[in-house]
Motif scaffolding. Structure first.
Motif, short mmCIF file in Angstrom:
data_model
loop_
_atom_site.label_atom_id
_atom_site.label_comp_id
_atom_site.label_asym_id
_atom_site.label_seq_id
_atom_site.Cartn_x
_atom_site.Cartn_y
_atom_site.Cartn_z
N VAL A 39 0.92 -1.26 -0.26
CA VAL A 39 0.04 -0.13 -0.03
C VAL A 39 0.79 1.10 0.17
O VAL A 39 1.88 1.28 0.51
CB VAL A 39 -0.92 -0.04 1.46
CG1 VAL A 39 -0.06 0.21 2.47
CG2 VAL A 39 -1.82 1.18 1.17
N ALA A 51 -4.52 6.31 1.24
CA ALA A 51 -3.93 5.33 0.88
C ALA A 51 -4.41 4.81 -0.59
O ALA A 51 -5.49 4.89 -1.22
CB ALA A 51 -4.46 4.21 1.75
N SER A 52 -3.38 3.89 -1.26
CA SER A 52 -3.64 3.21 -2.34
C SER A 52 -2.87 1.92 -2.65
O SER A 52 -2.04 1.72 -1.94
CB SER A 52 -3.27 4.28 -3.75
OG SER A 52 -1.96 4.48 -3.80
N THR A 67 -6.98 -2.98 -0.44
CA THR A 67 -7.91 -2.90 0.03
C THR A 67 -7.88 -2.18 1.67
O THR A 67 -7.32 -2.82 2.58
CB THR A 67 -9.05 -4.12 0.29
OG1 THR A 67 -9.10 -4.73 -0.94
CG2 THR A 67 -10.28 -3.59 1.11
N PHE A 68 -8.07 -0.83 1.51
CA PHE A 68 -7.79 0.01 2.73
C PHE A 68 -8.61 -0.29 3.93
O PHE A 68 -7.92 -0.33 5.17
CB PHE A 68 -8.18 1.44 2.27
CG PHE A 68 -8.07 2.53 3.20
CD1 PHE A 68 -9.22 2.92 4.06
CD2 PHE A 68 -6.67 2.98 3.70
CE1 PHE A 68 -9.13 3.74 5.07
CE2 PHE A 68 -6.85 3.84 4.88
CZ PHE A 68 -8.06 4.28 5.45
N SER A 69 -9.82 -0.73 3.82
CA SER A 69 -10.78 -1.01 5.01
C SER A 69 -10.31 -2.00 5.74
O SER A 69 -10.96 -2.13 6.93
CB SER A 69 -12.15 -1.00 4.36
OG SER A 69 -12.49 -2.17 3.86
N ARG A 96 -11.49 7.58 9.75
CA ARG A 96 -11.21 6.98 8.72
C ARG A 96 -12.55 6.91 7.80
O ARG A 96 -13.55 6.90 8.26
CB ARG A 96 -10.49 5.65 8.61
CG ARG A 96 -11.52 4.50 9.24
CD ARG A 96 -10.74 3.36 9.74
NE ARG A 96 -10.25 2.60 8.82
CZ ARG A 96 -9.35 1.77 8.61
NH1 ARG A 96 -8.81 1.26 9.97
NH2 ARG A 96 -8.82 1.06 7.74
N ASN A 115 -13.36 5.06 4.59
CA ASN A 115 -13.06 3.78 3.74
C ASN A 115 -13.48 4.03 2.10
O ASN A 115 -12.39 3.64 1.35
CB ASN A 115 -13.61 2.52 4.03
CG ASN A 115 -13.13 2.15 5.62
OD1 ASN A 115 -12.07 2.33 5.75
ND2 ASN A 115 -13.78 1.54 6.53
N ASN A 167 -10.62 5.94 1.01
CA ASN A 167 -9.35 5.47 1.46
C ASN A 167 -8.40 6.22 2.13
O ASN A 167 -7.32 6.37 1.82
CB ASN A 167 -8.67 4.71 0.26
CG ASN A 167 -9.12 3.79 -0.40
OD1 ASN A 167 -10.03 3.18 0.20
ND2 ASN A 167 -8.63 3.27 -1.45
N THR A 168 -8.93 6.92 3.02
CA THR A 168 -8.40 8.21 3.62
C THR A 168 -8.52 7.93 5.06
O THR A 168 -9.69 7.67 5.74
CB THR A 168 -8.73 9.53 3.29
OG1 THR A 168 -8.55 9.61 1.75
CG2 THR A 168 -8.00 10.70 3.87
N SER A 191 0.42 1.53 7.83
CA SER A 191 -0.89 0.64 7.85
C SER A 191 -0.16 -0.76 8.17
O SER A 191 0.93 -1.01 7.71
CB SER A 191 -1.25 0.58 6.38
OG SER A 191 -2.11 -0.43 5.95
#
Length: 124
Positions: A2, A24-25, A28-30, A72, A74, A77-78, A98
């Motif tokens: 990530v 984030a990129s 899967t962020f969440s 956050r 989701n 993605n922040t 992360s």
């Protein structure tokens, strides 16, 4: 892997507020715990706040409880760190990180991805 990019640091007077953002990129962020760390000059890196995906639990270091809030989004993605009532001792480079787990963790070795850091300076 990530990729994390922080923004929002700067210079503020004691008693002021700042909001840090971390975009984030890459995965899967969440599903993972996110944390905010800081490292003052000459000191160890410490976790100031963390947010667990698995049960939405949060952690705050005693030094920031009641003043900082982690949140956050989701969908974007922040993750954010709202910092109020800032003190000169909050001066540090702040990092977004992360983890590889959904559980609430606070040790820096349990975080695998880090942003580049953003400087927060609080003047007295």
């Amino acid at each position: 892997q990530v990729r994390l990019v922080e923004s929002g640091g700067g210079l503020v007077q004691a008693g002021g507020s700042l909001r840090l953002s971390c975009a984030a990129s890459g995965r899967t962020f969440s599903r993972y715990t996110m944390g905010w760390f800081r490292q003052p000059p000459g000191k160890e890196r410490e976790c100031v706040a963390a947010n667990s995906w698995s049960d939405a639990s949060t952690y705050y270091a005693d030094s920031v409880k009641g003043r900082f809030t982690i949140s956050r989004d989701n969908a974007k993605n922040t993750v954010y760190l709202q910092m109020n009532s800032l003190k000169p001792e909050d001066t540090a480079v702040y990092y977004c990180a992360s983890s590889n787990t959904a559980a609430l963790v606070t040790h820096h070795q349990l975080y695998s991805s880090w942003g580049q850091g953003t400087q927060v300076t609080v003047s007295s």
